[in-house]
Each structure stands twice: as structure tokens, then as C-alpha cells.
Write an enzyme that holds these catalytic residues in place. Sequence first.
Site, PDB file in Angstrom:
ATOM      1  N   LYS A 356     -12.500 103.929 -16.964  1.00  0.00           N
ATOM      2  CA  LYS A 356     -13.169 103.602 -15.701  1.00  0.00           C
ATOM      3  C   LYS A 356     -14.594 103.082 -15.901  1.00  0.00           C
ATOM      4  O   LYS A 356     -15.202 103.265 -16.950  1.00  0.00           O
ATOM      5  CB  LYS A 356     -13.138 104.808 -14.758  1.00  0.00           C
ATOM      6  CG  LYS A 356     -11.741 104.961 -14.135  1.00  0.00           C
ATOM      7  CD  LYS A 356     -11.678 106.042 -13.097  1.00  0.00           C
ATOM      8  CE  LYS A 356     -10.271 106.083 -12.488  1.00  0.00           C
ATOM      9  NZ  LYS A 356     -10.079 107.261 -11.627  1.00  0.00           N
ATOM     10  N   ARG A 389      -5.007 112.122 -16.503  1.00  0.00           N
ATOM     11  CA  ARG A 389      -4.304 110.886 -16.151  1.00  0.00           C
ATOM     12  C   ARG A 389      -4.915 109.763 -16.983  1.00  0.00           C
ATOM     13  O   ARG A 389      -6.082 109.420 -16.792  1.00  0.00           O
ATOM     14  CB  ARG A 389      -4.475 110.616 -14.652  1.00  0.00           C
ATOM     15  CG  ARG A 389      -3.754 109.378 -14.159  1.00  0.00           C
ATOM     16  CD  ARG A 389      -4.008 109.188 -12.659  1.00  0.00           C
ATOM     17  NE  ARG A 389      -3.344 108.012 -12.135  1.00  0.00           N
ATOM     18  CZ  ARG A 389      -3.836 106.777 -12.210  1.00  0.00           C
ATOM     19  NH1 ARG A 389      -4.995 106.582 -12.798  1.00  0.00           N
ATOM     20  NH2 ARG A 389      -3.168 105.760 -11.710  1.00  0.00           N
TER      21      ARG A 389
HETATM   22  C1  YH5 Z   1      -7.543 109.378 -10.518  1.00  0.00           C
HETATM   23  O1  YH5 Z   1      -8.656 109.472 -11.040  1.00  0.00           O
HETATM   24  N1  YH5 Z   1      -7.284 106.849 -10.427  1.00  0.00           N
HETATM   25  S1  YH5 Z   1      -6.263 104.388  -9.856  1.00  0.00           S
HETATM   26  C2  YH5 Z   1     -10.665 101.347 -12.426  1.00  0.00           C
HETATM   27  C3  YH5 Z   1     -10.733 101.233 -13.791  1.00  0.00           C
HETATM   28  C4  YH5 Z   1      -9.816 101.926 -14.592  1.00  0.00           C
HETATM   29  C5  YH5 Z   1      -8.860 102.717 -13.998  1.00  0.00           C
HETATM   30  C6  YH5 Z   1     -12.529  99.668 -13.809  1.00  0.00           C
HETATM   31  N2  YH5 Z   1      -5.322 106.860  -9.403  1.00  0.00           N
HETATM   32  C7  YH5 Z   1      -6.920 108.141 -10.210  1.00  0.00           C
HETATM   33  O2  YH5 Z   1      -6.990 104.302 -12.721  1.00  0.00           O
HETATM   34  N3  YH5 Z   1      -5.034 109.271  -9.246  1.00  0.00           N
HETATM   35  C8  YH5 Z   1      -6.311 106.109  -9.906  1.00  0.00           C
HETATM   36  O3  YH5 Z   1     -11.630 100.470 -14.458  1.00  0.00           O
HETATM   37  C9  YH5 Z   1      -5.686 108.142  -9.594  1.00  0.00           C
HETATM   38  N4  YH5 Z   1      -6.863 110.493 -10.141  1.00  0.00           N
HETATM   39  C10 YH5 Z   1      -5.635 110.447  -9.536  1.00  0.00           C
HETATM   40  N5  YH5 Z   1      -5.040 111.592  -9.202  1.00  0.00           N
HETATM   41  C11 YH5 Z   1      -7.795 103.845 -10.555  1.00  0.00           C
HETATM   42  C12 YH5 Z   1      -7.769 103.714 -12.021  1.00  0.00           C
HETATM   43  C13 YH5 Z   1      -8.806 102.831 -12.626  1.00  0.00           C
HETATM   44  C14 YH5 Z   1      -9.695 102.154 -11.832  1.00  0.00           C
END
Ligand code: YH5
Length: 413
Positions: A356, A389
Site C-alpha cells: 500500500k 491479507r
Molecule cells: C484491507 O486492508 N484492502 S483493497 C492500494 C494499494 C495496494 C493494495 C496503492 N481490501 C483491504 O489491497 N480488505 C483491500 O497500493 C481489503 N483489509 C481488508 N479486510 C486495497 C488494496 C490495495 C490498495
Amino acid sequence: MESRAQTIRLIEIASLSEARTEMERVGVDPAGIKLMAPKELYRNLKVTNLTAPAGNIIKQDMIAVGGEAAVSKGVVSAEVDHTDCILSGTLKQFRRLIKKLSIQPYALKETAKLIEGALNNLEVESYTLKGVNRSWDLGASSNVRANTRALVMGILNVTPDSFSDGGRYRSVEDAVSFGLEMVADGADIIDVGGESTRPGSEGVSVEEELKRVLPVIEGLVDGGAAISIDTTKAEVARRAIKAGAEIVNDVSAISMDEAMVEVVADTGAAVVLMHMRGTPKDMQAETDYEDLIGEVYGYLEERIEFALSKGIARDKIIVDPGIGFGKSAEASLELIKRLGEFRTLGVPVMLGASRKSFMGKVAPETKTRLMPSVATAVVGVMNGASLFRVHDVAETRLAVDMANEIQNIRKIS
Ligand code: YH5
């Protein structure tokens, strides 16, 4: 008697069982251990929204048992009608406070129950989490003593725009084989999502979402890992569970779709309640918090109560602070650093930090975020998180297992 050199050193005691172990090592009498162990543990708890009279009484009662209670300066001058309160003391002092409060007016009986519950949750060493069919024993605290391990949830985005896997799957078969690869890499759960939740994204229809996720779930259901369905829509969750999903990962904490709570309660699925400010479309518009931990904690507490009140069992609930969901990089860092504070909620904590953007200062490019992500997961284990996750299952599995093994070691000579 011969003279021996005296030495002094710090010992770290984070739970009653660690207190007992250290006293055994000194050769303390068993009766003495029972008496003294609760004095070796010191806790700071924050109670919010006490009325001013309650604040006055709790301060007096806590000072009377030798502890301390910090309240707003407006309490004594009667300039505020409510106050938060930081209670500080040993477990022994807290036990005596609880007894004193249970005969006091101004809702202090309730306060006593909250204090008792929070302190008990901090002594929990493992959680049993139940999905539709499976159950897991999870490590629970930042001073774990049980033989449990954290769960690794592999991310399987089946969206055309997903940030890091964009366009990776040309077909259902591609998505399924990537899922099976994550199972081989050690994933306990595969999180299948067909609705993009990246910042600024728009929603998709139920039909489109079902078309994306159902064939993939069907292809993975006998693959060895549990399936979680990443959705905010009740109908998508219902059909996914029917196809074999065991966990609902709802980034809206079952708040977006009124029917969601019923689907979870009726099917016996486990549910992830995540904190998000606003919706994926607008969540990064306002990322200032007056009291970040207080706000996220309070929200999760309220969603747990809501789920319980609608018939979802406590052993099916997971909470998640929602890293990056309506949070600045600094806020995400603080949530990870202070993740251990969520242990008083009394349910397992999930951390979703993988790749992230809060890592941007250390690793501006997404493709260099493997090591930062693994490091963050390790910090998560040390701070009591039970589920992770992640995109990089093989690496996270090894790191989290190693951190768990360090956490689980018994300090018995
Ligand atoms: C979470 O924390 N996150 S979707 C932006 C990124 C990298 C990854 C800019 N669903 C979560 O994974 N569900 C998502 O880089 C989730 N907890 C739970 N329970 C966002 C994501 C991401 C967004």
C-alpha cells in the site's frame, strides 16, 4: 558468606503468565506468586465519555487504591459535563477499583464491566475463529504463549483495473491457477474480489461482480484453502457462500447493504469488519483525524456490537483497521505501530498493508514493496495481529511463521 557482584537488568513482563514465570525463576513461594503476579503488570486504559460526577468518583476510587486517574481539568471546576479518563495501575489495583465501582452510581457499574472485559481480553492467548465449515486457532496477543499461528490470506482480484494485477488474468483458468499457486505457497485463505475498492473507484453491478467471482470460487473451492468473498453486496456474498466461500470480507463493515448482516448471520460465515472513512470513491478526500486510534477503535467496537445484536456469533468476527482507507500515510503508520491497542476489542485483528501507498516514502514504486510489506507483516505479528491479507503469499508465510515462533516461545528454564 562469600560476596558476589550484584547486577541489575530490565525484565519485560507483558502478561500474568510471564510474571509467574519470572517469579518462579527467583524461587518465590507459590502463595507469594499468586499474591504478587497481579502487581507486576501495569496497564493504562482509556475510558471515554464519563459524566463529570463519574469522572470525579473514578478518580477518587483509583487514587484510593494507589493507582492514578487523569481526567479533564474542567471536571473539578464543573466546566465540562463529560470527560475521558486515563486509568493507570497494576492489575491488582484495577481489581480493587472494579470492586469499588460496582457499588457506585452514575453508570460506573457499566464502567467496571468495561474495565474487567478489556483487562481479560489482554490476557487472551488464542482465539478460535469459525467459518461456515472450518475453524482455526489463532494467536491473539503481543505476548502469545499458545501454539497458534497467524493466517495468511492471499489476494485474488478479479477486476479489470486491479492496481497491481491489472490485466493479469485473461481467463477464469488464469485466475484459478494463480489462486492455486497461492495455496501451494501456504495461503490459508484466498480472498476473491470482483469489486474494485482502490481509491477513487466506482462500483460495479451485482451481475457483473457475480460473473467475475463465481467461476473463480467454483474453481478454488476444493483447492485446499478457505475462500473469502471480498464484497459489500449481500447478494454477491450469498451466492459466493452458496458456492463454498466461508468468510465475507466487507470493507464497509456490513454497512453498505442492509441485507448483508442477515446473509452473514444466516449462513454462519465469518466476517471481516473493516474501518473506512467514506466510500472508496471519496475516502481520500478527508484524511485528518482528531483522534485516529479513538475513532477507528470506536467504529470497530460499534460494528462488533451491531453484528452481535443481529445474531452473528463473536467467534465469527474479525476486525481490520483498514490501512489506506481514508487515511494518510502517517495515519496508516500509526495504526500499524499501535495495532496492539485493538487487542482489548476481544476479537482477532486482520492487517491489510500489502504494497500500500503508506510505504511510498521508503519504496516509491509499487514493484519494490515486497520487503516493506513483509517487514510490516512482522510488525503486525509482534503487535498481536492474527490474519494478514497479502499479495506475496510465499514470502509472508515464512516471515509470519518465523515471527510467530519467536512470539510463541516459552521463557521457561
Ligand atoms: C484491507 O486492508 N484492502 S483493497 C492500494 C494499494 C495496494 C493494495 C496503492 N481490501 C483491504 O489491497 N480488505 C483491500 O497500493 C481489503 N483489509 C481488508 N479486510 C486495497 C488494496 C490495495 C490498495
